[in-house]
Design an enzyme around this catalytic site. Sequence first.
Site, PDB file in Angstrom:
ATOM      1  N   THR A 146      35.600  36.401  43.539  1.00 31.11           N
ATOM      2  CA  THR A 146      34.790  35.649  42.571  1.00 31.11           C
ATOM      3  C   THR A 146      34.217  36.590  41.524  1.00 31.11           C
ATOM      4  OG1 THR A 146      34.148  34.187  44.371  1.00 31.11           O
ATOM      5  CG2 THR A 146      32.895  33.995  42.342  1.00 31.11           C
TER       6      THR A 146
ATOM      7  N   GLY B 165      44.240  64.589  18.020  1.00 35.29           N
ATOM      8  CA  GLY B 165      45.608  64.901  18.436  1.00 35.29           C
ATOM      9  C   GLY B 165      45.678  65.142  19.937  1.00 35.29           C
TER      10      GLY B 165
ATOM     11  N   GLU C   4      29.306  42.439  32.709  1.00 34.32           N
ATOM     12  CA  GLU C   4      28.298  41.513  32.156  1.00 34.32           C
ATOM     13  C   GLU C   4      28.922  40.398  31.342  1.00 34.32           C
ATOM     14  OE1 GLU C   4      25.845  44.291  30.285  1.00 34.32           O
ATOM     15  OE2 GLU C   4      24.859  44.811  32.160  1.00 34.32           O
TER      16      GLU C   4
HETATM   17  C1  LIG Z   1      32.968  49.636  36.339  1.00 33.81           C
HETATM   18  C2  LIG Z   1      32.460  48.275  36.652  1.00 33.81           C
HETATM   19  C3  LIG Z   1      31.140  48.120  37.035  1.00 33.81           C
HETATM   20  C4  LIG Z   1      30.666  46.845  37.384  1.00 33.81           C
HETATM   21  N1  LIG Z   1      29.369  46.724  37.837  1.00 33.81           N
HETATM   22  C5  LIG Z   1      28.971  45.548  38.376  1.00 33.81           C
HETATM   23  C6  LIG Z   1      27.709  45.437  39.047  1.00 33.81           C
HETATM   24  O1  LIG Z   1      26.919  46.394  39.097  1.00 33.81           O
HETATM   25  N2  LIG Z   1      27.405  44.261  39.653  1.00 33.81           N
HETATM   26  C7  LIG Z   1      28.234  43.183  39.633  1.00 33.81           C
HETATM   27  O2  LIG Z   1      27.900  42.138  40.202  1.00 33.81           O
HETATM   28  N3  LIG Z   1      29.436  43.243  38.987  1.00 33.81           N
HETATM   29  C8  LIG Z   1      29.816  44.399  38.371  1.00 33.81           C
HETATM   30  N4  LIG Z   1      31.050  44.498  37.761  1.00 33.81           N
HETATM   31  C9  LIG Z   1      31.939  43.344  37.790  1.00 33.81           C
HETATM   32  C10 LIG Z   1      32.108  42.681  36.437  1.00 33.81           C
HETATM   33  O3  LIG Z   1      30.929  42.039  36.053  1.00 33.81           O
HETATM   34  C11 LIG Z   1      33.305  41.718  36.569  1.00 33.81           C
HETATM   35  O4  LIG Z   1      34.456  42.546  36.665  1.00 33.81           O
HETATM   36  C12 LIG Z   1      33.402  40.764  35.419  1.00 33.81           C
HETATM   37  O5  LIG Z   1      32.350  39.848  35.458  1.00 33.81           O
HETATM   38  C13 LIG Z   1      34.733  39.986  35.432  1.00 33.81           C
HETATM   39  O6  LIG Z   1      35.027  39.450  36.683  1.00 33.81           O
HETATM   40  P1  LIG Z   1      36.452  39.742  37.343  1.00 33.81           P
HETATM   41  O7  LIG Z   1      36.682  41.199  37.297  1.00 33.81           O
HETATM   42  O8  LIG Z   1      36.505  39.098  38.660  1.00 33.81           O
HETATM   43  O9  LIG Z   1      37.488  39.070  36.364  1.00 33.81           O
HETATM   44  P2  LIG Z   1      37.989  37.535  36.368  1.00 33.81           P
HETATM   45  O10 LIG Z   1      36.840  36.611  36.393  1.00 33.81           O
HETATM   46  O11 LIG Z   1      39.026  37.371  37.412  1.00 33.81           O
HETATM   47  O12 LIG Z   1      38.647  37.454  34.933  1.00 33.81           O
HETATM   48  C14 LIG Z   1      39.815  38.220  34.608  1.00 33.81           C
HETATM   49  C15 LIG Z   1      40.498  37.598  33.411  1.00 33.81           C
HETATM   50  O13 LIG Z   1      40.939  36.286  33.724  1.00 33.81           O
HETATM   51  C16 LIG Z   1      40.938  35.471  32.574  1.00 33.81           C
HETATM   52  N5  LIG Z   1      40.070  34.302  32.829  1.00 33.81           N
HETATM   53  C17 LIG Z   1      39.200  34.092  33.844  1.00 33.81           C
HETATM   54  N6  LIG Z   1      38.625  32.893  33.750  1.00 33.81           N
HETATM   55  C18 LIG Z   1      39.118  32.306  32.646  1.00 33.81           C
HETATM   56  C19 LIG Z   1      38.912  31.054  31.995  1.00 33.81           C
HETATM   57  N7  LIG Z   1      38.038  30.150  32.448  1.00 33.81           N
HETATM   58  N8  LIG Z   1      39.603  30.798  30.880  1.00 33.81           N
HETATM   59  C20 LIG Z   1      40.475  31.697  30.359  1.00 33.81           C
HETATM   60  N9  LIG Z   1      40.709  32.896  30.932  1.00 33.81           N
HETATM   61  C21 LIG Z   1      40.045  33.206  32.056  1.00 33.81           C
HETATM   62  C22 LIG Z   1      40.398  36.340  31.432  1.00 33.81           C
HETATM   63  O14 LIG Z   1      41.468  36.928  30.758  1.00 33.81           O
HETATM   64  C23 LIG Z   1      39.614  37.420  32.174  1.00 33.81           C
HETATM   65  O15 LIG Z   1      39.497  38.601  31.415  1.00 33.81           O
HETATM   66  C24 LIG Z   1      31.527  45.730  37.330  1.00 33.81           C
HETATM   67  C25 LIG Z   1      32.857  45.897  36.900  1.00 33.81           C
HETATM   68  C26 LIG Z   1      33.321  47.144  36.577  1.00 33.81           C
HETATM   69  C27 LIG Z   1      34.760  47.290  36.170  1.00 33.81           C
END
Ligand SMILES: Cc1cc2nc3c(=O)[nH]c(=O)nc-3n(C[C@H](O)[C@H](O)[C@H](O)COP(=O)(O)OP(=O)(O)OC[C@H]3O[C@@H](n4cnc5c(N)ncnc54)[C@H](O)[C@@H]3O)c2cc1C
Length: 549
Positions: free
Chosen positions: A276, A506, A530
């Site tokens: 999620t 470069g 975020e």
């Molecule tokens: C280095 C790093 C630090 C982080 N730190 C924190 C933290 O401290 N605490 C925390 O809770 N989280 C943290 N996160 C998590 C971050 O907030 C999530 O990665 C982000 O919210 C996206 O969620 P996901 O990675 O599951 O991507 P997903 O929700 O799976 O989305 C991936 C892609 O799917 C597509 N997509 C998804 N839904 C839709 C839709 N409805 N319509 C169209 N396209 C869609 C988009 O292209 C999207 O870019 C961190 C992430 C990273 C990489």
Amino acid sequence: MRQATQTDALAAAQRLSAAAQEAVDAAIAAAARRTDGGKRIDDHQVHAERIAQLATAARAARELVAYCERRAEAGKRDALAEEQAFVFSAEAVHTLRAAAEADPDAFDGAAERLEDGELRATVRAGLSEARLRAIGAQVLEARGAHATELGDAVATLTRDSARSFAKTEVAPIAQEMHRQDHLVPESLIQKMAGLGLFGCSIPESYGGTEMGYLTMVVLTEELSAASLVAGSLITRSEILTRALLQGGTEEQRQHWLPRIASGELIVGICVTEPDTGSDVASVQCRATRGESGGRAGWFLDGAKAWATFAGRANILALLARTDPDPAQGARGVSLFIVEKDPFDGHSFVQAQPKNGSITGTANPTPGYRGMHSFTLAFDRYFVPEEHLVGMEGGLNKGFYLQMGGFAAGRLQTGGRATGVGQAALEKACAYASERKQFGRAIADYQLTQYKLGRMATHVAAGRHLTYAAAREMEQDERAAMLPAMCKLFASDVAVWVSQEAQLIHGGWGYSEEDPVARYVVDALVLPIFEGVKPILELKVIARQLLAGG
Ligand SMILES: Cc1cc2nc3c(=O)[nH]c(=O)nc-3n(C[C@H](O)[C@H](O)[C@H](O)COP(=O)(O)OP(=O)(O)OC[C@H]3O[C@@H](n4cnc5c(N)ncnc54)[C@H](O)[C@@H]3O)c2cc1C
């Protein structure tokens, strides 16, 4: 009187940014009709994303122009900013017209507003490569440095002291911390705590320094220019602080806020889960009522992902399902404060006397190192009932508290991204001035100057959009649109500018030893967390624009 102080560039920028805004407003009205006030965005996602981007660029142009107007009114014109406002507004109109021409039905005539011959000529003048090269030459002369007038004495003082702190305390350790994937040194955390930085959004009555949003943003920008990690240290406390101020009980505020402000408690945020991400309302980690050692409370079970700094943190703000009925979605989750011990490695196990545990493993990442982001497994981990934010009144309200916290986090990310973009720009200017090829400094070539002119213009646009978001949040803490816009725009700028800066270096820019390689990998995370970029565009910016917000 005001007219007399305006330069041609400013007058042209005003005309163009007003035209961009007018066309964007017409495009938004057409898209609102198509999507039933945003209710059917998912049937028009591609167009909705386009609207969010165009509206954001138009707003950035407006903020850059507004800055120049304020300077002109004060009798302290900023000629470089006026040129940048002209160029950026011309780009905004040009992009809008291209988008509207490519899909006239979707824009429903919005492009016609940009057909005027005089307007077209003004756009051409704004986009002239000679103008951009002249900006680039000026930027090179200053080695990329900026002295943006903040119009706020406290923010200006804070910027000066943060800049010197970042130079002396952060910059010397930033590259090694990144390369060795070391945890940020405790000495830096303590120095920042000593300066009251963890309490910058906490009211003085709770032991904070409540600097105001603009000051918080410039502070973040300066620290991030030295190291994205240093600029990010206060983000998590910022998010939990906002949630506690919005939804915590008075007792909870008094208990937690002074300890967060002093740096005694370092915060981690646990929202994302392995399955999620953007669909926060679907979190599955669950909290079940129970009792341990004679205390009433909750048992936490499930997994969390990407919890940044969760090893070092001594408290985690964790979103968990308190209503087992998945149909309750956002109305079935609550926010908890989870105490744990700090650990400094890449993995840890926190055990409780009655077999509850948290197991954490850091995910290796190319950038944004220094805090480590953890996957966590919670197994019957007990938290007492007073750790539910808002107590019984906060039950099932966690989603809304978390989202309120994220708005402040996004604003801060506008500052973080501006800092990274600025650092990349300055590094590129310094390198271009020193590096010679074909018998001349590469800074002397037209293409280098043109590129630096565009890079500096976009960094400035992101900066003014971010400062505008900060000012808006000072007026209304519930503001969501501008913080989302500044996060979206400034993050993209940081990604693009750092990559351009790397190219200017470069092959040497590809060396792990050069900070510019760090800026590139650090910037890449900015559009992800975020609110990953497409979600921010569709579900925050477009949704609000099309609903008439
Ligand atoms: C280095 C790093 C630090 C982080 N730190 C924190 C933290 O401290 N605490 C925390 O809770 N989280 C943290 N996160 C998590 C971050 O907030 C999530 O990665 C982000 O919210 C996206 O969620 P996901 O990675 O599951 O991507 P997903 O929700 O799976 O989305 C991936 C892609 O799917 C597509 N997509 C998804 N839904 C839709 C839709 N409805 N319509 C169209 N396209 C869609 C988009 O292209 C999207 O870019 C961190 C992430 C990273 C990489």
